[in-house]
Design an enzyme around this catalytic site. Sequence first.
Site, PDB file in Angstrom:
ATOM      1  N   ASP A  47       0.843  -1.207   0.000  1.00  0.00           N
ATOM      2  CA  ASP A  47       0.000   0.000   0.000  1.00  0.00           C
ATOM      3  C   ASP A  47       0.877   1.256   0.000  1.00  0.00           C
ATOM      4  O   ASP A  47       0.381   2.372  -0.105  1.00  0.00           O
ATOM      5  CB  ASP A  47      -1.012  -0.002   1.160  1.00  0.00           C
ATOM      6  CG  ASP A  47      -0.358   0.028   2.525  1.00  0.00           C
ATOM      7  OD1 ASP A  47       0.881  -0.034   2.609  1.00  0.00           O
ATOM      8  OD2 ASP A  47      -1.096   0.123   3.539  1.00  0.00           O
ATOM      9  N   SER A  48       2.200   1.066   0.069  1.00  0.00           N
ATOM     10  CA  SER A  48       3.133   2.181  -0.119  1.00  0.00           C
ATOM     11  C   SER A  48       2.935   2.811  -1.500  1.00  0.00           C
ATOM     12  O   SER A  48       3.400   3.924  -1.741  1.00  0.00           O
ATOM     13  CB  SER A  48       4.581   1.698   0.037  1.00  0.00           C
ATOM     14  OG  SER A  48       4.794   0.500  -0.690  1.00  0.00           O
ATOM     15  N   LYS A 116      -1.342  -9.407   2.759  1.00  0.00           N
ATOM     16  CA  LYS A 116      -0.661  -8.954   3.978  1.00  0.00           C
ATOM     17  C   LYS A 116      -1.598  -8.036   4.753  1.00  0.00           C
ATOM     18  O   LYS A 116      -2.307  -7.220   4.149  1.00  0.00           O
ATOM     19  CB  LYS A 116       0.633  -8.209   3.630  1.00  0.00           C
ATOM     20  CG  LYS A 116       1.341  -7.641   4.875  1.00  0.00           C
ATOM     21  CD  LYS A 116       2.703  -7.096   4.557  1.00  0.00           C
ATOM     22  CE  LYS A 116       2.730  -5.692   4.012  1.00  0.00           C
ATOM     23  NZ  LYS A 116       2.062  -4.667   4.852  1.00  0.00           N
ATOM     24  N   GLU A 118      -1.779  -5.524   8.438  1.00  0.00           N
ATOM     25  CA  GLU A 118      -1.030  -4.887   9.513  1.00  0.00           C
ATOM     26  C   GLU A 118      -1.756  -5.098  10.840  1.00  0.00           C
ATOM     27  O   GLU A 118      -2.972  -4.912  10.914  1.00  0.00           O
ATOM     28  CB  GLU A 118      -0.909  -3.374   9.260  1.00  0.00           C
ATOM     29  CG  GLU A 118      -0.119  -3.037   8.005  1.00  0.00           C
ATOM     30  CD  GLU A 118       0.070  -1.531   7.819  1.00  0.00           C
ATOM     31  OE1 GLU A 118      -0.353  -0.737   8.696  1.00  0.00           O
ATOM     32  OE2 GLU A 118       0.634  -1.143   6.776  1.00  0.00           O
ATOM     33  N   GLU A 185       8.628  -4.134  10.898  1.00  0.00           N
ATOM     34  CA  GLU A 185       9.024  -2.824  10.348  1.00  0.00           C
ATOM     35  C   GLU A 185       9.480  -1.871  11.441  1.00  0.00           C
ATOM     36  O   GLU A 185       8.773  -1.661  12.452  1.00  0.00           O
ATOM     37  CB  GLU A 185       7.842  -2.203   9.568  1.00  0.00           C
ATOM     38  CG  GLU A 185       8.202  -0.831   8.993  1.00  0.00           C
ATOM     39  CD  GLU A 185       7.273  -0.341   7.901  1.00  0.00           C
ATOM     40  OE1 GLU A 185       6.385  -1.096   7.460  1.00  0.00           O
ATOM     41  OE2 GLU A 185       7.451   0.818   7.478  1.00  0.00           O
TER      42      GLU A 185
HETATM   43  O1  KIV Z   1       3.405  -1.123   1.727  1.00  0.00           O
HETATM   44  C1  KIV Z   1       4.550  -1.551   1.795  1.00  0.00           C
HETATM   45  O2  KIV Z   1       5.385  -1.322   0.915  1.00  0.00           O
HETATM   46  C2  KIV Z   1       4.892  -2.351   2.959  1.00  0.00           C
HETATM   47  C3  KIV Z   1       6.325  -2.740   3.111  1.00  0.00           C
HETATM   48  C4  KIV Z   1       7.126  -1.586   3.498  1.00  0.00           C
HETATM   49  C5  KIV Z   1       6.483  -3.876   4.042  1.00  0.00           C
HETATM   50  O3  KIV Z   1       4.058  -2.637   3.751  1.00  0.00           O
END
Ligand code: KIV
Length: 294
Positions: A47-48, A116, A118, A185
């Site tokens: 989500d980055s 994934k 969080e 992280e």
């Molecule tokens: O969104 C992302 O890129 C991430 C990574 C930094 C683990 O969650």
Amino acid sequence: MALQKVTVKDIIEKKKKGEKIVTITSYDYSFAKIVDASNFDLILVGDSLSMVMLGYRNTLSVTMDEMIHHTKAVSRAVSNALIVGDMPFLSYKIDIKEAVKNAGRFIQEGGAEAVKVEGGTEICPTIKTMINADIQVMGHIGLTPQAIYKFGGFLVQGKTLEAAKKLILDAKNLEEMGVFSIVLESIPWQIAKLITSTVEVPTIGIGAGPYCDGQILVIHDMLGIFTEFKPKFLKYFGNIGESISQALDNYKNEVINGVYPDHEHSYEFPEQDLDKINEWFESVDINEEAHKLI
Ligand code: KIV
């Protein structure tokens, strides 16, 4: 040589064999194609992308539809790495049924093989339900960017005794639920080392030191494309942002100075008809000829 697609089992096996797991983010077809040719174990459609692709200030703005759109692009490019889709803010914490449905979209529509999420112990019931629905889940604890307003910014986590204990226990509980790996992280390396030694599933570090079972970086960060923010852990493995600027300057200057395109980069009209087209061009009134076609 075409490799077999990496599976969740392969990722878990790597820890058992003591082999490092190398992972990275990607968000589009062309980058993912390059990454996949380098044989990475896992590609996260993170989500980055909210920040590095869409220009938002943090990761909270990206939507499910946008995440699916990018996951589709990545999955069209990748034939080796395991693809993990990152569940965006509010897509899995309101309602468990909705969470499973959204996770399923990454698999069904996006072409990812896992998702994934969080969070720690508090999201264990959600993770369990996803896994019961045969969706493979990667955990993510420590500095979970979707909670930056709770943390007060992009701050290192697990620095107090209590916070460190909570991280270790969270990791244990995520493992118990059946996650196949856990992203750690921005936490002190000593705590990441303890977590790595106490869970059997691989830990994937980003700002969590050298003792994790694997590492992940945001591709635009490590290539020096997204340079607005440089956390301590980040190392530039390339300076692609500068290379792009240099290439753009070269292109601009060559166009302005009439250097590009030259004949080498242009198409030829067939030699045998060249005189005819020139004769015709000279002999007719082009405006009249054009109007005849309307
Ligand atoms: O969104 C992302 O890129 C991430 C990574 C930094 C683990 O969650």
